[in-house]
Structure formats: structure tokens, C-alpha cells
Scaffold this active site. Structure first.
Site, PDB file in Angstrom:
ATOM      1  N   CYS A  76       0.839  -1.197   0.000  1.00 50.94           N
ATOM      2  CA  CYS A  76       0.000   0.000   0.000  1.00 50.94           C
ATOM      3  C   CYS A  76       0.884   1.261   0.000  1.00 50.94           C
ATOM      4  O   CYS A  76       1.608   1.495  -0.955  1.00 50.94           O
ATOM      5  CB  CYS A  76      -0.974  -0.057   1.174  1.00 50.94           C
ATOM      6  SG  CYS A  76      -2.354   1.094   1.016  1.00 50.94           S
ATOM      7  N   HIS A 175      -3.659  -5.356   0.575  1.00 50.07           N
ATOM      8  CA  HIS A 175      -3.031  -5.800   1.810  1.00 50.07           C
ATOM      9  C   HIS A 175      -3.023  -7.328   1.858  1.00 50.07           C
ATOM     10  O   HIS A 175      -4.041  -7.928   2.205  1.00 50.07           O
ATOM     11  CB  HIS A 175      -3.801  -5.252   3.021  1.00 50.07           C
ATOM     12  CG  HIS A 175      -3.600  -3.785   3.208  1.00 50.07           C
ATOM     13  ND1 HIS A 175      -2.663  -3.269   4.067  1.00 50.07           N
ATOM     14  CD2 HIS A 175      -4.190  -2.721   2.618  1.00 50.07           C
ATOM     15  CE1 HIS A 175      -2.693  -1.950   4.010  1.00 50.07           C
ATOM     16  NE2 HIS A 175      -3.609  -1.589   3.137  1.00 50.07           N
ATOM     17  N   GLU A 177      -1.825  -9.226   4.000  1.00 49.17           N
ATOM     18  CA  GLU A 177      -2.034  -9.686   5.382  1.00 49.17           C
ATOM     19  C   GLU A 177      -3.502  -9.677   5.783  1.00 49.17           C
ATOM     20  O   GLU A 177      -3.851 -10.192   6.843  1.00 49.17           O
ATOM     21  CB  GLU A 177      -1.178  -8.857   6.346  1.00 49.17           C
ATOM     22  CG  GLU A 177      -1.680  -7.451   6.659  1.00 49.17           C
ATOM     23  CD  GLU A 177      -1.308  -6.386   5.630  1.00 49.17           C
ATOM     24  OE1 GLU A 177      -0.940  -6.752   4.497  1.00 49.17           O
ATOM     25  OE2 GLU A 177      -1.406  -5.184   5.952  1.00 49.17           O
TER      26      GLU A 177
END
Lengths: 196, 254
Positions: A76, A175, A177
């Protein structure tokens, strides 16, 4: 060891946990020596472009990052500061990727772009075991325009670059994660790239 | 094209996921962390954890629970319930929450939205609005829908967005608990009025209700609790159904 660069703000708890779940040791740091000794380096995805660039300068790690030979992943905002320029705060960035970052301007779309969207790639080691057009999680208002380092794109009113790559440097607008099992796989692919 | 999101909501009381009506006959549904992990594997797009504890002890338990959720979960999650100061928000952020949801405190002190959004960004701030339709006016309620305010839904939601809310979670008190469908008309108006995503809540009882919501409004996400916890509508089945109806949803391979 995976070095997660500390810009001094924001929530990198999830990223640390995802790296831990993938079975890798990590250290959150802005110490040049620690960064230079890492096998992998991640620039995490929190903050505002001019602020993050200022922190990188203040901590004296600009050259450290640019000289890294191990695989580096910007997530990001971490990818955006690896681009040439960001219109967020009219910021000159690190220039690893020639792409420039602009505010999203798709017609009739809500900003920030928040939620799951498809990622269409044109071939990258990071997508091994992940089918084309798979869903990843995004939260952002700015994004790189497609350019020569663009390896995947996403459509949100307009098309933007969702993955960039240049030699040992990689970047994702989404993202990993927070992208479920697909994201875990993507992160694992990055964490297991062989260093040159 | 961004996917329409399906969001199970977990009410947490003293460390357990519970279900109950107005705090009467609270029934323990399971461990919030394990339930969250199971929902994530089933393809839920996001989770909401609401702290309905009544004691300081319960609040402390919730904070450590948020930490465990963040360690376990690989999808985004929002936490809400009893957040009344920027420090409360900061503690949750530090424990790993992706977003926080403000409700009664934002009604009492609207500047709280500006403060939290200013410090951590709009993407971190969901403003939850409980409203009840009577005499053709959607009146905003606070304290879990028990106390009425002089605010009106559309006006308040707009103000919340202008103060920095990144999403609006609207619960229709008329539909909540009825299992007769979402407040489609109000949600249609709200989702067209606002420049940020709208999460619909209250009234989910069948798969068709989700379809009607997504095909007839501009809402971005649907939140429900009991239909998921009781297994009436399994998340994978709902996603497959919505996909067949032409709603863009994220399907995961099991």
C-alpha cells in the site's frame, strides 16, 4: 529474519502476525544495520505519503532501502513511496518504480476504495498457486497508474496498478495480510523467494 | 468491480460470543476467536466484534480478546461498543483492530469522529447509526437503540461522513430481530446519498433478503448475526446463491 520498516506510526500488528503465521521471524526496525542484515524487507502499509517520506529521510534510511539487494516488498503506502512521485502531499518518492501515484478518479465510485477486488496479473513469481482474477483486500484513496513495472492491475472505475515489480523490489496496492488464504499464499511466495 | 461484502457480527459479553434480546437470557454461542477463524475459512469478507460487557473487567477482557483475534484472523475486523474517547480508539488500534465503530459517544460528542479520523484516517472510523422509522421520519437512537435523540438518520449520516467517517453502518430498529428483510428503501436512499460505503444491518432472515438488498440498493455490505451463528444461512451457500443472482461476491475455493 524479515525486517519490517518502522515509520513510527500506524498499525502493523496484522502484518507482523501474518509474517509470524507464515513461519518467519521478524523485527520492526528503522536501524540501518538491522535492515542490511535482513533476508527480506517489508515496507508496511500505513501512513500518508509525504509523512512516510519525511520519516524515511529523518531516520536516514533512504539510501539503505535503495541499496538493498534482498527481496523488498512495499505494501500500500509502502509501495507508493517506492514509486517516482505521489500526488498525496505533492511528494517526490524513492523512484524504484517509474510509475506515479494519483488519487483514484473512477467515475461514480466511492473513495476510499475499501473492500475486496480482483487482481489480474500478467505473470509474476509472487502469484504462484494463485489463480488470475483472485480477490484481494484493498483500503486506499491513491494508487499508481500503470507503467512499465506494472505486473498486475485492478479495476475500480479506472484501472490502476495493483502489483509492481522491478528486479528485487515488489509492491502491492492491496493488503496481503488481510486477504484471507490467498493473501497468506502471496506473502509466503514473497517470503520464500530466493535472494540473489 | 469491488465485491459486495458479507459480514457476520459477534456480540461479545465478558469474553464470550452471546446472543440475547435486550440483555435478557444471554446465550453463549461460542469462543469469539474460534468463531471468527471459522467464518474467515467459510469466506466471510470481514467481521464485526461488539463489546456489550457492562463492567470494566469485561472491557479489559475484550481488549485482550481483540489482540487474540488480530493474531488469528487474516481478514479485516471492526470493533465497537463503549468507545467514547480517542484513547479508547488508540488502545483498540494498538491491539490490532482494523477499524473501530462509534455510536452513542459520537452522538453525544460529534467532534470525536473528527478527532479519531484526523489521527488515524477515515478508513479506521465506522460510524454506526441505529434508527427507527415512525411517522415517516427515521429517528436516530442511542444507548443500544433504547434512547431516542433529536437526530434524523440521513442528516446525521451525512454529518458523520463530513466529519471523517469512512463507512456508515446503519441498523434499522424496525427490522432488527424480525428476520423479514433489510430496510431496503432507506438503505437505497442512504447508499445513494453518501460518498462512503454503507453497511446494512437489521432484518436478515433468508438468502433472498441479501439478494434484494444488493440488487435494489447501492449498499456495499450486509451485516447479520443470528442467521450465521445458528447456521440458518451458511456463508458459503449465501455467497454461491448471490453469485448466481448476479451479485458480485468473493467466492473462495474450499
Amino acid at each position: 529474519m524479515v525486517a519490517i520498516i518502522d515509520y513510527g506510526s500506524g498499525n502493523i500488528f496484522s502484518l507482523c502476525n501474518a509474517v509470524k503465521r507464515a513461519g518467519f521471524e521478524h523485527e520492526v526496525t528503522s536501524d540501518t544495520r538491522v535492515i542490511q542484515q535482513a533476508d527480506k524487507v517489508i515496507l508496511p502499509g500505513v501512513g500518508e505519503a509525504s509523512e512516510v517520506m519525511r520519516e524515511i529521510e529523518n531516520r536516514g534510511i533512504r539510501e539503505t532501502i535503495l541499496n538493498l539487494k534482498v527481496p523488498v516488498l512495499g505494501i500500500c503506502i509502502g509501495m507508493q513511496v517506492l514509486c517516482s512521485y505521489s500526488s498525496e502531499g505533492d511528494t517526490k518518492c524513492l523512484g524504484v518504480f517509474p510509475e506515479s501515484v494519483q488519487r483514484l478518479r473512477g467515475e461514480g465510485v466511492k473513495i476510499p476504495h475499501m473492500g475486496w477486488n480482483r487482481v489480474n496479473y500478467s505473470g509474476s513469481a509472487l502469484f504462484e498457486g494463485i489463480k488470475n482474477g483472485e480477490w484481494f483486500y484493498f483500503v486506499h484513496s491513491f494508487a499508481p497508474e500503470s507503467g512499465i513495472c506494472t505486473e498486475a492491475v485492478t479495476d475500480y472505475g479506472v484501472e490502476f496498478a495493483s502489483v509492481l515489480a522491478n528486479e528485487n523490489f515488489f509492491g502491492t496496492q492491496f493488503h496481503p495480510e488481510k486477504s484471507g488464504r490467498v493473501g497468506d499464499r502471496f506473502l509466503k511466495n514473497f517470503l520464500t523467494i530466493n535472494s540473489k | 468491480m469491488v465485491a459486495k461484502r458479507v459480514i457476520p457480527c459477534l456480540d461479545v459479553y465478558e469474553g464470550n460470543t452471546v446472543k440475547g434480546v435486550n440483555f435478557l437470557n444471554l446465550r453463549v454461542m461460542g469462543d469469539p476467536v474460534e468463531m471468527g477463524r471459522a467464518y474467515s475459512l467459510q469466506g466471510a469478507d470481514e467481521l464485526v466484534y461488539l463489546d456489550i460487557s457492562a463492567t470494566n473487567e469485561g472491557r479489559g477482557t475484550f481488549l485482550s480478546l481483540v489482540r487474540r483475534v488480530a493474531e488469528t484472523l487474516n481478514i479485516p475486523f471492526t470493533v465497537g461498543g463503549g468507545i467514547s474517547t480517542p484513547d479508547d480508539a488508540a488502545r483498540l488500534l494498538d491491539s490490532g483492530a482494523d477499524k473501530i465503530s462509534l455510536n452513542s459517544a459520537a452522538l453525544r460528542t460529534p467532534g470525536l469522529i473528527d478527532k479519531v479520523a484526523g489521527r488515524y484516517g477515515s478508513q479506521f472510523v465506522v460510524v454506526a447509526v441505529d434508527a427507527k422509522l415512525s411517522a415517516e421520519r427515521w429517528s436516530v437512537m442511542c444507548n443500544g437503540g433504547k434512547v431516542s435523540t433529536d437526530r434524523e438518520l440521513f442528516e446525521w449520516a451525512k454529518e458523520a461522513v463530513s466529519r471523517g467517517a469512512g463507512e456508515i453502518l446503519f441498523t434499522s430498529m424496525n427490522n432488527d430481530g424480525t428476520k423479514s428483510g433489510f430496510a431496503v428503501e432507506a438503505l437505497d436512499k442512504l447508499s445513494r446519498l453518501l460518498s462512503v460505503p454503507v453497511i446494512a444491518s437489521g432484518g436478515a432472515g433468508a438468502k433472498e433478503h441479501f439478494r434484494d438488498l444488493f440488487l435494489n440498493t447501492n449498499a456495499d455490505a450486509a451485516l447479520a448475526a443470528s442467521v450465521f451463528h445458528e447456521g440458518t444461512i451458511p456463508v458459503p451457500e449465501l455467497k454461491q446463491y448471490l453469485d448466481r443472482c448476479g451479485v458480485p461476491v468473493r467466492i473462495i475455493e474450499s
